[in-house]
Design a protein around this motif. Structure first.
Motif, PDB file in Angstrom:
ATOM      1  N   UNK A  71       0.830  -1.206   0.000  1.00  0.00           N
ATOM      2  CA  UNK A  71       0.000   0.000   0.000  1.00  0.00           C
ATOM      3  C   UNK A  71       0.867   1.258   0.000  1.00  0.00           C
ATOM      4  N   UNK A  72       1.942   1.254   0.808  1.00  0.00           N
ATOM      5  CA  UNK A  72       2.838   2.405   0.823  1.00  0.00           C
ATOM      6  C   UNK A  72       3.500   2.592  -0.546  1.00  0.00           C
ATOM      7  N   UNK A  73       3.982   1.497  -1.118  1.00  0.00           N
ATOM      8  CA  UNK A  73       4.617   1.590  -2.424  1.00  0.00           C
ATOM      9  C   UNK A  73       3.645   2.115  -3.481  1.00  0.00           C
ATOM     10  N   UNK A  74       2.398   1.660  -3.401  1.00  0.00           N
ATOM     11  CA  UNK A  74       1.403   2.080  -4.386  1.00  0.00           C
ATOM     12  C   UNK A  74       1.095   3.573  -4.301  1.00  0.00           C
ATOM     13  N   UNK A  75       1.383   4.173  -3.167  1.00  0.00           N
ATOM     14  CA  UNK A  75       1.109   5.600  -2.988  1.00  0.00           C
ATOM     15  C   UNK A  75       2.264   6.497  -3.432  1.00  0.00           C
ATOM     16  N   UNK A  76       3.325   5.880  -3.975  1.00  0.00           N
ATOM     17  CA  UNK A  76       4.476   6.666  -4.428  1.00  0.00           C
ATOM     18  C   UNK A  76       4.355   7.091  -5.895  1.00  0.00           C
ATOM     19  N   UNK A  77       3.138   7.061  -6.418  1.00  0.00           N
ATOM     20  CA  UNK A  77       2.919   7.488  -7.795  1.00  0.00           C
ATOM     21  C   UNK A  77       3.438   8.886  -8.102  1.00  0.00           C
ATOM     22  N   UNK A  78       3.180   9.871  -7.250  1.00  0.00           N
ATOM     23  CA  UNK A  78       3.693  11.221  -7.548  1.00  0.00           C
ATOM     24  C   UNK A  78       5.215  11.263  -7.640  1.00  0.00           C
ATOM     25  N   UNK A  79       5.882  10.479  -6.791  1.00  0.00           N
ATOM     26  CA  UNK A  79       7.347  10.435  -6.827  1.00  0.00           C
ATOM     27  C   UNK A  79       7.834   9.748  -8.110  1.00  0.00           C
ATOM     28  N   UNK A  80       7.120   8.699  -8.523  1.00  0.00           N
ATOM     29  CA  UNK A  80       7.459   8.046  -9.787  1.00  0.00           C
ATOM     30  C   UNK A  80       7.291   9.026 -10.958  1.00  0.00           C
ATOM     31  N   UNK A  81       6.191   9.765 -10.964  1.00  0.00           N
ATOM     32  CA  UNK A  81       5.911  10.681 -12.075  1.00  0.00           C
ATOM     33  C   UNK A  81       6.974  11.760 -12.183  1.00  0.00           C
ATOM     34  N   UNK A  82       7.435  12.262 -11.049  1.00  0.00           N
ATOM     35  CA  UNK A  82       8.460  13.306 -11.055  1.00  0.00           C
ATOM     36  C   UNK A  82       9.873  12.754 -11.152  1.00  0.00           C
ATOM     37  N   UNK A  83      10.039  11.451 -10.975  1.00  0.00           N
ATOM     38  CA  UNK A  83      11.374  10.862 -10.972  1.00  0.00           C
ATOM     39  C   UNK A  83      12.174  11.233  -9.745  1.00  0.00           C
ATOM     40  N   UNK A  84      11.487  11.571  -8.653  1.00  0.00           N
ATOM     41  CA  UNK A  84      12.189  12.086  -7.485  1.00  0.00           C
ATOM     42  C   UNK A  84      12.891  11.020  -6.655  1.00  0.00           C
ATOM     43  N   UNK A  85      12.624   9.740  -6.938  1.00  0.00           N
ATOM     44  CA  UNK A  85      13.339   8.676  -6.225  1.00  0.00           C
ATOM     45  C   UNK A  85      14.406   8.033  -7.108  1.00  0.00           C
TER      46      UNK A  85
END
Length: 213
Positions: free
Chosen positions: A98-112
């Motif tokens: 669930x936590x991983x699934x909520x990292x969509x905004x970070x994926x979209x921005x490439x921030x990780x």
């Protein structure tokens, strides 16, 4: 001077076995000079379902007092992220997913992207899926653009516990505490995460690193 390397440990633990591995990794990372945040993913099951499993509610309450819930800000703050989970039917805990699934905004921005990623697990039985689950955590790390860091056999402790993919523990039906060898493997993983992340920072290969708390 550069800031201390920042390690985020995000884990889920029902009985405390994965919590113990997380704590060992965190202690070793701090001893290596890192700034560490330990976060526990929160339950997605309702209170009635939790009450049907002996000790679940009490253990969750205790751990949630000790450890904050992981946030997007935690992930962006970190130079390295270590994920820990029990094995449930050969898969990671829903709470961690669930936590991983909520990292969509970070994926979209490439921030990780460029951050170091690792994983560890616990299972009840030797063939209970700890290696499969550890490897399954590599997939979301790849989608996020992280630098996936396995433990390999980079220390003798890895010949006695865990796997080349990450630290692990076999806890049996009684959920016995991890062995000292298991904790040593987690400590090695914590130190290795800090060392490699620190080397990437020094080489200027941590593009999304930013200062601040």
């Amino acid at each position: 001077m550069t800031d201390s390397t920042r390690l985020l440990i995000v884990y889920y633990s029902r009985s405390g076995s994965v919590e113990a591995l997380a704590g060992a990794a965190a202690d070793a990372a701090r001893e290596a000079g890192a700034e560490v945040r330990v976060r526990r993913a929160r339950e997605v099951a309702d209170a009635a379902s939790m009450a049907k499993v002996d000790g679940w509610t009490a253990s969750a309450t205790r751990q949630n007092v000790l450890y904050e819930a992981p946030t997007h800000e935690d992930a962006e703050w970190a130079d390295a992220i270590l994920f820990g989970t029990p094995c449930y039917f050969g898969a990671m805990a829903t709470e961690l997913k669930n936590y991983l699934d909520l990292l969509g905004p970070q994926w979209k921005r490439g921030s990780l992207a460029g951050k170091v990623g690792g994983a560890f697990a616990a299972a009840s039985w030797p063939h209970g899926g700890s290696e499969v689950v550890t490897l399954s955590l590599y997939a979301p790390m790849a989608h996020l653009g992280m630098v996936i860091l396995p433990t390999g056999y980079t220390d003798e402790v890895m010949l006695e516990a865990g796997s080349p993919y990450g630290a692990s523990a076999i806890v049996g039906s009684k959920n016995r505490p991890p062995r000292m060898e298991d904790l040593d493997a987690a400590r090695h993983q914590g130190r290795r995460m800090v060392a490699i992340a620190g080397a990437l920072i020094a080489a200027g290969e941590m593009p999304n690193r930013h200062s601040g708390s």
